[in-house]
Design a protein around this motif. Sequence first.
Motif, PDB file in Angstrom:
ATOM      1  N   ASP A  65      39.851  15.059  36.554  1.00  0.00           N
ATOM      2  CA  ASP A  65      38.764  15.843  37.142  1.00  0.00           C
ATOM      3  C   ASP A  65      37.921  14.892  37.986  1.00  0.00           C
ATOM      4  N   LEU A  66      38.036  15.017  39.302  1.00  0.00           N
ATOM      5  CA  LEU A  66      37.379  14.064  40.199  1.00  0.00           C
ATOM      6  C   LEU A  66      35.932  14.412  40.521  1.00  0.00           C
ATOM      7  N   HIS A  67      35.416  15.502  39.941  1.00  0.00           N
ATOM      8  CA  HIS A  67      34.015  15.837  40.256  1.00  0.00           C
ATOM      9  C   HIS A  67      33.434  16.743  39.175  1.00  0.00           C
ATOM     10  N   LEU A  68      32.611  16.156  38.314  1.00  0.00           N
ATOM     11  CA  LEU A  68      31.999  16.890  37.213  1.00  0.00           C
ATOM     12  C   LEU A  68      30.583  16.369  37.001  1.00  0.00           C
ATOM     13  N   HIS A  69      29.607  17.276  36.935  1.00  0.00           N
ATOM     14  CA  HIS A  69      28.218  16.905  36.645  1.00  0.00           C
ATOM     15  C   HIS A  69      27.987  17.064  35.146  1.00  0.00           C
ATOM     16  N   ALA A  70      28.036  15.956  34.421  1.00  0.00           N
ATOM     17  CA  ALA A  70      27.990  16.029  32.958  1.00  0.00           C
ATOM     18  C   ALA A  70      26.749  16.725  32.411  1.00  0.00           C
ATOM     19  N   GLN A 195      41.543  -1.369  26.421  1.00  0.00           N
ATOM     20  CA  GLN A 195      40.708  -0.424  25.685  1.00  0.00           C
ATOM     21  C   GLN A 195      39.471   0.013  26.466  1.00  0.00           C
ATOM     22  N   ARG A 196      39.258  -0.538  27.638  1.00  0.00           N
ATOM     23  CA  ARG A 196      38.087  -0.188  28.448  1.00  0.00           C
ATOM     24  C   ARG A 196      38.399   1.064  29.264  1.00  0.00           C
ATOM     25  N   VAL A 197      38.074   2.211  28.708  1.00  0.00           N
ATOM     26  CA  VAL A 197      38.390   3.451  29.411  1.00  0.00           C
ATOM     27  C   VAL A 197      37.209   3.973  30.216  1.00  0.00           C
ATOM     28  N   VAL A 198      36.053   3.333  30.125  1.00  0.00           N
ATOM     29  CA  VAL A 198      34.919   3.756  30.948  1.00  0.00           C
ATOM     30  C   VAL A 198      34.545   2.647  31.936  1.00  0.00           C
ATOM     31  N   ALA A 199      33.995   3.064  33.066  1.00  0.00           N
ATOM     32  CA  ALA A 199      33.544   2.150  34.105  1.00  0.00           C
ATOM     33  C   ALA A 199      32.421   2.822  34.880  1.00  0.00           C
ATOM     34  N   PRO A 200      31.529   2.058  35.480  1.00  0.00           N
ATOM     35  CA  PRO A 200      30.478   2.666  36.302  1.00  0.00           C
ATOM     36  C   PRO A 200      31.009   3.044  37.672  1.00  0.00           C
ATOM     37  N   ILE A 201      30.356   4.004  38.288  1.00  0.00           N
ATOM     38  CA  ILE A 201      30.640   4.370  39.671  1.00  0.00           C
ATOM     39  C   ILE A 201      29.305   4.640  40.356  1.00  0.00           C
ATOM     40  N   LEU A 202      29.062   4.009  41.495  1.00  0.00           N
ATOM     41  CA  LEU A 202      27.789   4.183  42.197  1.00  0.00           C
ATOM     42  C   LEU A 202      27.716   5.603  42.749  1.00  0.00           C
ATOM     43  N   THR A 203      26.518   6.216  42.624  1.00  0.00           N
ATOM     44  CA  THR A 203      26.420   7.652  42.864  1.00  0.00           C
ATOM     45  C   THR A 203      25.160   8.033  43.640  1.00  0.00           C
ATOM     46  N   PRO A 204      25.144   7.795  44.962  1.00  0.00           N
ATOM     47  CA  PRO A 204      24.092   8.422  45.763  1.00  0.00           C
ATOM     48  C   PRO A 204      24.319   9.936  45.714  1.00  0.00           C
ATOM     49  N   ARG A 205      23.341  10.672  45.257  1.00  0.00           N
ATOM     50  CA  ARG A 205      23.589  12.092  44.971  1.00  0.00           C
ATOM     51  C   ARG A 205      24.151  12.819  46.187  1.00  0.00           C
ATOM     52  N   PHE A 206      23.426  12.830  47.260  1.00  0.00           N
ATOM     53  CA  PHE A 206      23.898  13.276  48.560  1.00  0.00           C
ATOM     54  C   PHE A 206      22.835  12.862  49.569  1.00  0.00           C
ATOM     55  N   GLN A 230      30.833   7.523  44.562  1.00  0.00           N
ATOM     56  CA  GLN A 230      31.061   8.962  44.679  1.00  0.00           C
ATOM     57  C   GLN A 230      29.815   9.633  45.253  1.00  0.00           C
ATOM     58  N   SER A 231      30.024  10.758  45.918  1.00  0.00           N
ATOM     59  CA  SER A 231      28.901  11.552  46.407  1.00  0.00           C
ATOM     60  C   SER A 231      29.422  12.923  46.812  1.00  0.00           C
ATOM     61  N   HIS A 232      28.528  13.702  47.460  1.00  0.00           N
ATOM     62  CA  HIS A 232      28.903  14.981  48.056  1.00  0.00           C
ATOM     63  C   HIS A 232      28.845  14.829  49.574  1.00  0.00           C
ATOM     64  N   MET A 233      29.757  15.475  50.276  1.00  0.00           N
ATOM     65  CA  MET A 233      29.739  15.402  51.735  1.00  0.00           C
ATOM     66  C   MET A 233      30.179  16.744  52.325  1.00  0.00           C
ATOM     67  N   CYS A 234      29.394  17.234  53.295  1.00  0.00           N
ATOM     68  CA  CYS A 234      29.744  18.454  54.031  1.00  0.00           C
ATOM     69  C   CYS A 234      30.081  19.594  53.075  1.00  0.00           C
ATOM     70  N   GLU A 235      29.135  19.875  52.171  1.00  0.00           N
ATOM     71  CA  GLU A 235      29.396  20.869  51.132  1.00  0.00           C
ATOM     72  C   GLU A 235      29.116  22.291  51.577  1.00  0.00           C
ATOM     73  N   SER A 236      27.986  22.522  52.232  1.00  0.00           N
ATOM     74  CA  SER A 236      27.615  23.885  52.589  1.00  0.00           C
ATOM     75  C   SER A 236      26.798  23.882  53.872  1.00  0.00           C
ATOM     76  N   ARG A 237      26.682  25.051  54.476  1.00  0.00           N
ATOM     77  CA  ARG A 237      25.990  25.161  55.757  1.00  0.00           C
ATOM     78  C   ARG A 237      24.522  24.767  55.643  1.00  0.00           C
ATOM     79  N   ASP A 264      37.567   3.140  48.153  1.00  0.00           N
ATOM     80  CA  ASP A 264      37.028   3.275  46.800  1.00  0.00           C
ATOM     81  C   ASP A 264      35.979   4.373  46.708  1.00  0.00           C
ATOM     82  N   THR A 265      35.967   5.281  47.679  1.00  0.00           N
ATOM     83  CA  THR A 265      34.983   6.362  47.712  1.00  0.00           C
ATOM     84  C   THR A 265      35.638   7.705  47.396  1.00  0.00           C
ATOM     85  N   VAL A 266      34.984   8.483  46.530  1.00  0.00           N
ATOM     86  CA  VAL A 266      35.364   9.875  46.279  1.00  0.00           C
ATOM     87  C   VAL A 266      34.243  10.759  46.811  1.00  0.00           C
TER      88      VAL A 266
END
Length: 452
Positions: A65-70, A195-206, A230-237, A264-266
Amino acid sequence: MSVFRGTLVDTPSPGELRIRRDHVISVDTHGVITHLSPASSTPSDLVAQAIPLTERGFLLPTFADLHLHAPQYLNAGIGLDLPLMEWLDEYTYVAEERVDADPELARRLYARLVERLIEAGTGCVVAFGTIGVQANLILAQAFQDAGVRGFIGKLSMDQCPRPTYGEPSTAASLASVTEFLDRMDSLTGPLPPHQRVVAPILTPRFVPTCSDELLRGLAALAKARGVKVQSHMCESRDQMAWVEGTRGKADEVVFDEAGLLTEDTVQAHVTSFPPALVELVKTRGVTVAHCPLSNAYFSDAAFPLREAIDAGVKVGLGSDIAGGYALPIQTAMRQAVVVGRMREGARREAGGEQPHDGRGLKVDWVESLYLATRGGHAALGLGGAFEVGLPFDAQEITLVRGTRAVGQLDIFDLADTDKWWTEAVERWWCNGDHQNRTGMWVQGKRLLKQSA
């Protein structure tokens, strides 16, 4: 070492369904696949060690799942009648404030979230968190304890959307995310690498919540610390109009000038995807997280998935909880196909030009399965397929017990041919659910075991 014998199903490339019947697969103590071959050509000592899978079942790579707001799992399934920017103000920011203010709520929420992810076969998540360091560490710990892969994103936003929620300055925002990176290093550093299954990802919201200075600072930090973005791009009008009106340039231009469009950007959504942007995203190596369900609610256009796949753009799927109400990536797979078929119907109705390959704009179920497994994992530098040298991230799907199909499936013919297996997997794709999921592993560690 673990050894399994049975049917393996994966999608090494878009449109390619690989079904390998009666194979043996072995996994070492670090959770890496070390052997894979037909049982008939497997050394006898491995065959003797193999645990048999369900006769009418198969192993499939876990979903990504490449995009989930926990924190928005609090709001899943409510408020979806509002426009995006209003929905964010009325529901989203409020939920995130609550989670930051209440560590006990964060623990309860995130513990349940990872339980549901395992139930849904999602073994890897790119997650947006909140602006608070503590709540994001609770999120990371929940993923690490459960064994689910999580790229955990502490939000960065120095242009506050509301008086009570935001970061006071660019300097404060960068200091906060640096503290988060350091504390994530402390969380995972003592563990062996496998065993390291978690990592940080920089997240400018949008873009609407981030200054140009903050975006440049995050790009520098990503490069210096080797962290994904990761961020959001060109989501809605309405969101794109806001950016054009305040910045005088398009979303992608703001991100690119800041140095935040890289391999390295999603970027989630990208529903406005003209040819020039397709070329930019492909050239930069950016991954698009396609979220068909939330796009139907909050975007004014459908992501052109057919064109993106054909252009060689890196694409995976996202639930976009809570802009999308359904956590299982199976829902996103099905919706991606539905949207593609509706786009093709609209093209035909409008008399649009037929694409050169004759397929039109449709996307089929095998391609969507690729996006949910191999496509999403590969974009993150992971596996998503069954090949020697890749991590063993797998879910066991059981179709039939004895002569009775499991869960919502109804299968009346039990042949053992290539055609039967292909059709059985397609039946599961259409109507299968959590009842068919009888095992799950991430990096070789078993996370789920239940009776079908």
